[in-house]
Design a protein around this motif. Structure first.
Motif, PDB file in Angstrom:
ATOM      1  N   PRO A 251      53.997  33.499   5.281  1.00 34.54           N
ATOM      2  CA  PRO A 251      53.612  34.761   4.631  1.00 34.54           C
ATOM      3  C   PRO A 251      54.207  34.906   3.226  1.00 34.54           C
ATOM      4  O   PRO A 251      53.540  35.413   2.320  1.00 34.54           O
ATOM      5  N   VAL A 252      55.460  34.469   3.048  1.00 39.78           N
ATOM      6  CA  VAL A 252      56.079  34.549   1.714  1.00 39.78           C
ATOM      7  C   VAL A 252      55.347  33.634   0.740  1.00 39.78           C
ATOM      8  O   VAL A 252      55.122  33.993  -0.427  1.00 39.78           O
ATOM      9  N   LEU A 253      54.966  32.444   1.202  1.00 39.69           N
ATOM     10  CA  LEU A 253      54.199  31.529   0.356  1.00 39.69           C
ATOM     11  C   LEU A 253      52.869  32.155  -0.053  1.00 39.69           C
ATOM     12  O   LEU A 253      52.469  32.082  -1.226  1.00 39.69           O
ATOM     13  N   MET A 254      52.180  32.770   0.895  1.00 41.60           N
ATOM     14  CA  MET A 254      50.904  33.424   0.589  1.00 41.60           C
ATOM     15  C   MET A 254      51.110  34.573  -0.400  1.00 41.60           C
ATOM     16  O   MET A 254      50.301  34.776  -1.314  1.00 41.60           O
ATOM     17  N   ALA A 255      52.207  35.317  -0.246  1.00 41.99           N
ATOM     18  CA  ALA A 255      52.505  36.409  -1.179  1.00 41.99           C
ATOM     19  C   ALA A 255      52.755  35.864  -2.582  1.00 41.99           C
ATOM     20  O   ALA A 255      52.308  36.448  -3.578  1.00 41.99           O
ATOM     21  N   ALA A 256      53.456  34.725  -2.669  1.00 41.74           N
ATOM     22  CA  ALA A 256      53.731  34.115  -3.971  1.00 41.74           C
ATOM     23  C   ALA A 256      52.445  33.631  -4.636  1.00 41.74           C
ATOM     24  O   ALA A 256      52.242  33.822  -5.849  1.00 41.74           O
TER      25      ALA A 256
END
Length: 216
Positions: free
Chosen positions: A58-63
């Motif tokens: 999820p953090v990767l997708m947010a980035a």
């Protein structure tokens, strides 16, 4: 406009992180290794540690979402891009995040899901949608088929995007059909054509334009 863009960035980034809520609810039931990639038969062939899959994805997708918004909001020619394509680019990553990450987690819990068919059909739908809007996308630096020849010539850009739009719609429909027939070799050929054919078309159009200018 700036306030609207900032609001879209904040909301879409929050949406990217929503799968963490579901992941925390089922965290104890998840295996230590989460399958995140599957072969053409739907068998898992790549895994991530549970903590990375639950929090890292999820953090990767947010980035990626933040980077996408930054590119779109700072493109000097972004107004030339189709409104639909701009919105798709801005909201595509959050949609993928809230669909694919929970899907991976549900699959990891042992639910029998047609992973390969689902992913292929979804890719086909996305390609059809993009193909439908490509011809409406005017020359810009962020959205569209950005090649040296399309960026150099607006005429080349328009012709290439009309050609690619028709090709992508047709190719996307073939990919959707092939998802239910499990013809992975057809999918590979079509995906290759979707990338290579617009490249070659744009190049040959550039050559044609060059010959015309020289002859004049």
């Amino acid at each position: 406009m700036k306030t609207k863009n900032n609001l879209a960035l904040i909301v879409s980034t929050i949406i990217c992180l929503i799968p963490v809520i579901y992941a925390l609810l089922v965290f104890e039931q998840l295996p230590l290794q989460i399958p995140v990639h599957f072969d053409n038969s739907g068998n898992a062939d790549n895994y991530l540690p549970k903590n990375i899959a639950v929090f890292g994805l999820p953090v990767l997708m947010a980035a990626i979402n933040i980077y996408t918004h930054f590119r779109l909001n700072n493109d000097p020619k972004v107004e030339n891009a189709s409104t639909a394509i701009k919105q798709a680019a801005k909201w595509g990553v959050p949609v993928i995040s809230v669909i694919m990450i929970p899907y991976l987690l549900v699959n990891a819990l042992g639910t029998d899901l047609p992973t390969s068919m689902f992913a292929t059909a979804l890719a086909g739908v996305v390609i059809v949608i993009c193909g439908n809007y490509l011809p409406k996308c005017r020359q810009n630096y962020t959205v569209g088929i950005k090649l040296p020849w399309t960026l150099h010539s607006e005429t080349n850009w328009n012709k290439t995007h009309r050609f690619a739009g028709f090709l992508w719609v047709a190719g996307g429909l073939v990919i959707i059909l092939s998802a239910f027939l499990s013809t992975w070799n057809v999918q590979l050929v079509v995906m290759g054509l979707l990338v290579v054919a617009p490249f070659l078309y744009s190049y040959f159009e550039f050559k044609k334009e060059t010959r015309i200018r020289v002859s004049e």
